[in-house]
Design a protein around this motif. Structure first.
Motif, PDB file in Angstrom:
ATOM      1  N   LYS A 164       5.430   2.252 -24.545  1.00 41.95           N
ATOM      2  CA  LYS A 164       6.294   3.118 -23.730  1.00 41.95           C
ATOM      3  C   LYS A 164       5.560   3.796 -22.585  1.00 41.95           C
ATOM      4  O   LYS A 164       6.163   4.117 -21.567  1.00 41.95           O
ATOM      5  CB  LYS A 164       6.972   4.167 -24.607  1.00 41.95           C
ATOM      6  CG  LYS A 164       7.993   3.562 -25.531  1.00 41.95           C
ATOM      7  CD  LYS A 164       8.707   4.608 -26.330  1.00 41.95           C
ATOM      8  CE  LYS A 164       9.686   3.907 -27.259  1.00 41.95           C
ATOM      9  NZ  LYS A 164      10.612   4.793 -27.877  1.00 41.95           N
ATOM     10  N   ASP A 165       4.265   4.032 -22.720  1.00 40.98           N
ATOM     11  CA  ASP A 165       3.489   4.647 -21.645  1.00 40.98           C
ATOM     12  C   ASP A 165       2.732   3.546 -20.901  1.00 40.98           C
ATOM     13  O   ASP A 165       2.134   2.672 -21.509  1.00 40.98           O
ATOM     14  CB  ASP A 165       2.482   5.660 -22.192  1.00 40.98           C
ATOM     15  CG  ASP A 165       3.156   6.867 -22.816  1.00 40.98           C
ATOM     16  OD1 ASP A 165       4.250   7.217 -22.340  1.00 40.98           O
ATOM     17  OD2 ASP A 165       2.585   7.448 -23.749  1.00 40.98           O
ATOM     18  N   GLY A 166       2.767   3.613 -19.603  1.00 42.74           N
ATOM     19  CA  GLY A 166       2.018   2.667 -18.784  1.00 42.74           C
ATOM     20  C   GLY A 166       0.838   3.375 -18.154  1.00 42.74           C
ATOM     21  O   GLY A 166       0.397   4.433 -18.612  1.00 42.74           O
ATOM     22  N   LEU A 167       0.336   2.810 -17.086  1.00 43.48           N
ATOM     23  CA  LEU A 167      -0.802   3.377 -16.383  1.00 43.48           C
ATOM     24  C   LEU A 167      -0.591   3.161 -14.892  1.00 43.48           C
ATOM     25  O   LEU A 167      -0.160   2.088 -14.468  1.00 43.48           O
ATOM     26  CB  LEU A 167      -2.097   2.679 -16.820  1.00 43.48           C
ATOM     27  CG  LEU A 167      -3.359   3.042 -16.061  1.00 43.48           C
ATOM     28  CD1 LEU A 167      -3.824   4.440 -16.433  1.00 43.48           C
ATOM     29  CD2 LEU A 167      -4.457   2.036 -16.337  1.00 43.48           C
ATOM     30  N   ALA A 168      -0.863   4.173 -14.127  1.00 45.60           N
ATOM     31  CA  ALA A 168      -0.832   4.056 -12.669  1.00 45.60           C
ATOM     32  C   ALA A 168      -2.171   4.555 -12.137  1.00 45.60           C
ATOM     33  O   ALA A 168      -2.667   5.590 -12.556  1.00 45.60           O
ATOM     34  CB  ALA A 168       0.303   4.880 -12.086  1.00 45.60           C
ATOM     35  N   ARG A 169      -2.772   3.760 -11.252  1.00 43.72           N
ATOM     36  CA  ARG A 169      -4.045   4.157 -10.633  1.00 43.72           C
ATOM     37  C   ARG A 169      -3.865   4.077  -9.125  1.00 43.72           C
ATOM     38  O   ARG A 169      -3.334   3.114  -8.598  1.00 43.72           O
ATOM     39  CB  ARG A 169      -5.180   3.229 -11.059  1.00 43.72           C
ATOM     40  CG  ARG A 169      -5.460   3.307 -12.538  1.00 43.72           C
ATOM     41  CD  ARG A 169      -6.692   2.537 -12.930  1.00 43.72           C
ATOM     42  NE  ARG A 169      -6.740   1.208 -12.337  1.00 43.72           N
ATOM     43  CZ  ARG A 169      -7.795   0.424 -12.365  1.00 43.72           C
ATOM     44  NH1 ARG A 169      -8.897   0.821 -12.946  1.00 43.72           N
ATOM     45  NH2 ARG A 169      -7.761  -0.773 -11.815  1.00 43.72           N
ATOM     46  N   PHE A 170      -4.350   5.090  -8.428  1.00 39.74           N
ATOM     47  CA  PHE A 170      -4.243   5.154  -6.982  1.00 39.74           C
ATOM     48  C   PHE A 170      -5.633   5.315  -6.387  1.00 39.74           C
ATOM     49  O   PHE A 170      -6.400   6.176  -6.834  1.00 39.74           O
ATOM     50  CB  PHE A 170      -3.359   6.326  -6.557  1.00 39.74           C
ATOM     51  CG  PHE A 170      -1.936   6.179  -7.021  1.00 39.74           C
ATOM     52  CD1 PHE A 170      -0.989   5.586  -6.208  1.00 39.74           C
ATOM     53  CD2 PHE A 170      -1.555   6.631  -8.272  1.00 39.74           C
ATOM     54  CE1 PHE A 170       0.322   5.444  -6.631  1.00 39.74           C
ATOM     55  CE2 PHE A 170      -0.240   6.487  -8.715  1.00 39.74           C
ATOM     56  CZ  PHE A 170       0.692   5.902  -7.888  1.00 39.74           C
ATOM     57  N   ALA A 171      -5.948   4.504  -5.388  1.00 40.17           N
ATOM     58  CA  ALA A 171      -7.237   4.620  -4.705  1.00 40.17           C
ATOM     59  C   ALA A 171      -7.220   5.868  -3.815  1.00 40.17           C
ATOM     60  O   ALA A 171      -6.173   6.246  -3.289  1.00 40.17           O
ATOM     61  CB  ALA A 171      -7.506   3.386  -3.856  1.00 40.17           C
ATOM     62  N   THR A 172      -8.356   6.500  -3.656  1.00 41.11           N
ATOM     63  CA  THR A 172      -8.441   7.696  -2.813  1.00 41.11           C
ATOM     64  C   THR A 172      -9.354   7.488  -1.607  1.00 41.11           C
ATOM     65  O   THR A 172      -9.363   8.320  -0.706  1.00 41.11           O
ATOM     66  CB  THR A 172      -8.955   8.902  -3.634  1.00 41.11           C
ATOM     67  OG1 THR A 172     -10.220   8.577  -4.217  1.00 41.11           O
ATOM     68  CG2 THR A 172      -7.959   9.271  -4.717  1.00 41.11           C
ATOM     69  N   ILE A 173     -10.131   6.408  -1.612  1.00 39.45           N
ATOM     70  CA  ILE A 173     -10.985   6.107  -0.450  1.00 39.45           C
ATOM     71  C   ILE A 173     -10.880   4.632  -0.141  1.00 39.45           C
ATOM     72  O   ILE A 173     -10.485   3.836  -0.980  1.00 39.45           O
ATOM     73  CB  ILE A 173     -12.459   6.484  -0.673  1.00 39.45           C
ATOM     74  CG1 ILE A 173     -13.014   5.836  -1.952  1.00 39.45           C
ATOM     75  CG2 ILE A 173     -12.596   7.994  -0.751  1.00 39.45           C
ATOM     76  CD1 ILE A 173     -14.490   6.024  -2.117  1.00 39.45           C
ATOM     77  N   LEU A 185       0.837  -1.193   0.000  1.00 44.28           N
ATOM     78  CA  LEU A 185       0.000   0.000   0.000  1.00 44.28           C
ATOM     79  C   LEU A 185       0.874   1.246   0.000  1.00 44.28           C
ATOM     80  O   LEU A 185       2.013   1.220   0.476  1.00 44.28           O
ATOM     81  CB  LEU A 185      -0.899   0.022   1.238  1.00 44.28           C
ATOM     82  CG  LEU A 185      -1.805  -1.199   1.452  1.00 44.28           C
ATOM     83  CD1 LEU A 185      -2.525  -1.088   2.787  1.00 44.28           C
ATOM     84  CD2 LEU A 185      -2.795  -1.337   0.322  1.00 44.28           C
ATOM     85  N   ILE A 186       0.336   2.339  -0.496  1.00 42.72           N
ATOM     86  CA  ILE A 186       0.977   3.644  -0.407  1.00 42.72           C
ATOM     87  C   ILE A 186       0.081   4.521   0.446  1.00 42.72           C
ATOM     88  O   ILE A 186      -1.074   4.764   0.092  1.00 42.72           O
ATOM     89  CB  ILE A 186       1.197   4.272  -1.806  1.00 42.72           C
ATOM     90  CG1 ILE A 186       2.181   3.423  -2.607  1.00 42.72           C
ATOM     91  CG2 ILE A 186       1.700   5.714  -1.666  1.00 42.72           C
ATOM     92  CD1 ILE A 186       2.427   3.913  -4.019  1.00 42.72           C
ATOM     93  N   ASP A 187       0.594   4.949   1.596  1.00 39.33           N
ATOM     94  CA  ASP A 187      -0.188   5.727   2.574  1.00 39.33           C
ATOM     95  C   ASP A 187      -1.505   5.037   2.925  1.00 39.33           C
ATOM     96  O   ASP A 187      -2.530   5.676   3.101  1.00 39.33           O
ATOM     97  CB  ASP A 187      -0.457   7.146   2.070  1.00 39.33           C
ATOM     98  CG  ASP A 187       0.784   8.018   2.088  1.00 39.33           C
ATOM     99  OD1 ASP A 187       1.709   7.719   2.877  1.00 39.33           O
ATOM    100  OD2 ASP A 187       0.829   8.998   1.327  1.00 39.33           O
TER     101      ASP A 187
END
Length: 84
Positions: free
Chosen positions: A75-84, A49-51
């Motif tokens: 060359k481009d990837g994807l990053a998704r971060f949960a906020t809740i 986990l991040i934070d």
């Protein structure tokens, strides 16, 4: 012995759905219909986990040939971060 293991759990995701619809967890692979288009992965009980939030990083690749092996990576990837 010192570390307690979880029973294997699988997460099944319908290939043609989005935003979490149709996703389910199972410990019995027989619960997954053999004729359905599903992506099935081993479920991680304690993901990194991040934070305190889940995230996923994706690298897109296509296998273009096997002999000789040719793999193209976008060359481009994807990053998704949960906020809740």
């Amino acid at each position: 012995t010192g570390k307690q293991k979880h029973p294997r759990t699988f997460i099944a995701k319908p290939e043609d759905e989005c935003q979490g619809r149709g996703i389910f967890l199972t410990r019995n692979p027989d619960d997954i219909k053999k004729d359905s288009s599903m992506i099935v992965q081993k479920y991680m009980h304690k993901p990194h986990l991040i934070d305190g939030f889940k995230y996923d990083l994706r690298v897109y690749a296509v296998v273009f040939g096997i002999n000789p092996l040719r793999i193209y990576i976008y060359k481009d990837g994807l990053a998704r971060f949960a906020t809740i």
